[in-house]
Design a protein around this motif. Structure first.
Motif, PDB file in Angstrom:
ATOM      1  N   ALA A  52       0.830  -1.202   0.000  1.00  0.00           N
ATOM      2  CA  ALA A  52       0.000   0.000   0.000  1.00  0.00           C
ATOM      3  C   ALA A  52       0.867   1.257   0.000  1.00  0.00           C
ATOM      4  O   ALA A  52       0.622   2.199  -0.768  1.00  0.00           O
ATOM      5  CB  ALA A  52      -0.926  -0.001   1.217  1.00  0.00           C
ATOM      6  N   GLU A  53       1.901   1.270   0.836  1.00  0.00           N
ATOM      7  CA  GLU A  53       2.758   2.453   0.961  1.00  0.00           C
ATOM      8  C   GLU A  53       3.561   2.711  -0.307  1.00  0.00           C
ATOM      9  O   GLU A  53       3.672   3.849  -0.752  1.00  0.00           O
ATOM     10  CB  GLU A  53       3.711   2.287   2.158  1.00  0.00           C
ATOM     11  CG  GLU A  53       3.052   2.576   3.487  1.00  0.00           C
ATOM     12  CD  GLU A  53       2.486   3.994   3.550  1.00  0.00           C
ATOM     13  OE1 GLU A  53       3.250   4.939   3.362  1.00  0.00           O
ATOM     14  OE2 GLU A  53       1.272   4.140   3.758  1.00  0.00           O
ATOM     15  N   ARG A  56       1.144   3.785  -3.205  1.00  0.00           N
ATOM     16  CA  ARG A  56       0.604   5.118  -2.986  1.00  0.00           C
ATOM     17  C   ARG A  56       1.672   6.203  -3.164  1.00  0.00           C
ATOM     18  O   ARG A  56       1.465   7.188  -3.852  1.00  0.00           O
ATOM     19  CB  ARG A  56       0.032   5.192  -1.566  1.00  0.00           C
ATOM     20  CG  ARG A  56      -0.781   6.411  -1.234  1.00  0.00           C
ATOM     21  CD  ARG A  56      -1.152   6.364   0.224  1.00  0.00           C
ATOM     22  NE  ARG A  56       0.019   6.260   1.088  1.00  0.00           N
ATOM     23  CZ  ARG A  56       0.797   7.283   1.438  1.00  0.00           C
ATOM     24  NH1 ARG A  56       0.522   8.483   1.015  1.00  0.00           N
ATOM     25  NH2 ARG A  56       1.849   7.097   2.223  1.00  0.00           N
ATOM     26  N   ARG A  58       4.872   6.022  -4.470  1.00  0.00           N
ATOM     27  CA  ARG A  58       5.778   6.071  -5.616  1.00  0.00           C
ATOM     28  C   ARG A  58       5.092   6.037  -6.964  1.00  0.00           C
ATOM     29  O   ARG A  58       5.607   6.562  -7.941  1.00  0.00           O
ATOM     30  CB  ARG A  58       6.769   4.898  -5.532  1.00  0.00           C
ATOM     31  CG  ARG A  58       7.881   5.196  -4.563  1.00  0.00           C
ATOM     32  CD  ARG A  58       9.063   4.322  -4.862  1.00  0.00           C
ATOM     33  NE  ARG A  58       9.475   3.588  -3.679  1.00  0.00           N
ATOM     34  CZ  ARG A  58      10.161   2.460  -3.715  1.00  0.00           C
ATOM     35  NH1 ARG A  58      10.471   1.913  -4.862  1.00  0.00           N
ATOM     36  NH2 ARG A  58      10.517   1.877  -2.601  1.00  0.00           N
TER      37      ARG A  58
ATOM     38  N   ILE B  70      -1.745   3.795   8.745  1.00  0.00           N
ATOM     39  CA  ILE B  70      -0.497   3.240   8.229  1.00  0.00           C
ATOM     40  C   ILE B  70       0.325   4.362   7.616  1.00  0.00           C
ATOM     41  O   ILE B  70      -0.204   5.405   7.243  1.00  0.00           O
ATOM     42  CB  ILE B  70      -0.711   2.099   7.200  1.00  0.00           C
ATOM     43  CG1 ILE B  70      -1.462   2.592   5.956  1.00  0.00           C
ATOM     44  CG2 ILE B  70      -1.450   0.924   7.827  1.00  0.00           C
ATOM     45  CD1 ILE B  70      -1.518   1.557   4.854  1.00  0.00           C
ATOM     46  N   GLY B  71       1.631   4.145   7.573  1.00  0.00           N
ATOM     47  CA  GLY B  71       2.510   5.150   7.010  1.00  0.00           C
ATOM     48  C   GLY B  71       3.878   4.550   6.780  1.00  0.00           C
ATOM     49  O   GLY B  71       4.041   3.329   6.832  1.00  0.00           O
ATOM     50  N   SER B  72       4.859   5.388   6.490  1.00  0.00           N
ATOM     51  CA  SER B  72       6.215   4.858   6.353  1.00  0.00           C
ATOM     52  C   SER B  72       7.238   5.846   6.902  1.00  0.00           C
ATOM     53  O   SER B  72       6.992   7.041   6.951  1.00  0.00           O
ATOM     54  CB  SER B  72       6.518   4.491   4.902  1.00  0.00           C
ATOM     55  OG  SER B  72       6.243   5.578   4.058  1.00  0.00           O
ATOM     56  N   SER B  87       7.636   0.442   6.785  1.00  0.00           N
ATOM     57  CA  SER B  87       6.216   0.727   7.026  1.00  0.00           C
ATOM     58  C   SER B  87       5.920   0.802   8.513  1.00  0.00           C
ATOM     59  O   SER B  87       6.524   0.098   9.314  1.00  0.00           O
ATOM     60  CB  SER B  87       5.341  -0.352   6.398  1.00  0.00           C
ATOM     61  OG  SER B  87       5.511  -0.368   5.018  1.00  0.00           O
TER      62      SER B  87
END
Lengths: 115, 115
Positions: A52-53, A56, A58, B70-72, B87
Motif C-alpha cells: 500500500a505504501e 501510494r 511512488r 499506516i505510514g512509512s 512501514s
C-alpha cells in the motif's frame, strides 16, 4: 492474483515479491477501478502495508488509503486436530481524483481557436 | 514497554512474545486509560495486529478497534550510506463502555426493596 468486479478490485497479498502486488494494484486502477482492496493474513500483513505504501507514494498520484479493517480467522490444523487463529487485514486504496483525459482537452482547444 | 499520559496509553510492539504486549494493553486499560494505541513498524506490524485481536477478543470486553493508521518512515543505514523505507502502523483500541460498578448497583437494589 487479483479479481476485478465493476469498479472494485481485490488483490490478495501473499509471499510473492512486493512489486508483483504493487503492479497488480496499478493494473487495477488502470483498468478503471475506483477502489483497490488489499487482503492479507498472518505474516503477509506487514507485506500488505508495504504494498500500500509503495503503490501510494511512488506510483499512484491521487490515491489515498481509505478504510483499514483488521480481524481474525480460524484455521483448522488437520494434523493436530485443532484450530488456530490467524489475523487478517483489509486495506482499501481509493482514487481521490479522476484521471486527466488528454484527448478531449485537445479537441476543446481546437474549437476554442476556431471561435 | 508502554507509556501512560492522562487517559491515553501507548504500547510499542516489537519482537517480544505476544502475551507481553497483550498484558501491557490490559495494564493500560486497568490503569484508567480510555484509549490504548499499539505502535509497530516493519515485520512487527503483523505482531501488532495479533496483539490487538487477542486482547480484544479474549481479555477485554467492550474494547473496540478504533482508528488504524499506516505510514512509512525513513531509516538510515549508516554502513551503506543510504536510507530505507519502513512501514509503520498505529492501531487504537478504545473502551466503548465504562466498567460496571458493582457497589452502587447493590445499594440501588436495597433501596428498591425498601420502597
Amino acid at each position: 492474483m487479483y479479481t476485478l468486479s465493476k469498479q472494485v478490485a481485490t488483490v490478495y497479498v501473499g509471499r510473492k515479491p512486493l512489486m508483483n502486488y504493487v503492479l497488480a494494484v496499478i493494473t487495477g486502477f488502470n483498468a478503471g477501478a475506483e477502489e483497490v482492496t488489499l487482503k492479507a493474513r498472518g505474516r503477509a500483513l506487514s507485506h500488505a502495508v508495504d504494498v500500500a505504501e509503495v503503490a501510494r507514494s511512488r506510483f499512484l498520484e491521487g490515491v489515498k488509503v481509505g478504510k483499514i479493517k483488521i480481524g481474525s480467522e480460524e484455521i483448522s490444523i488437520e494434523e493436530q486436530n485443532r484450530t488456530r487463529n490467524v489475523s487478517t487485514m483489509e486495506i482499501t486504496l481509493t482514487r481521490s481524483k479522476p484521471k486527466p483525459k488528454v484527448k478531449p482537452k485537445r479537441k476543446r482547444s481546437q474549437k476554442e481557436k476556431k471561435e
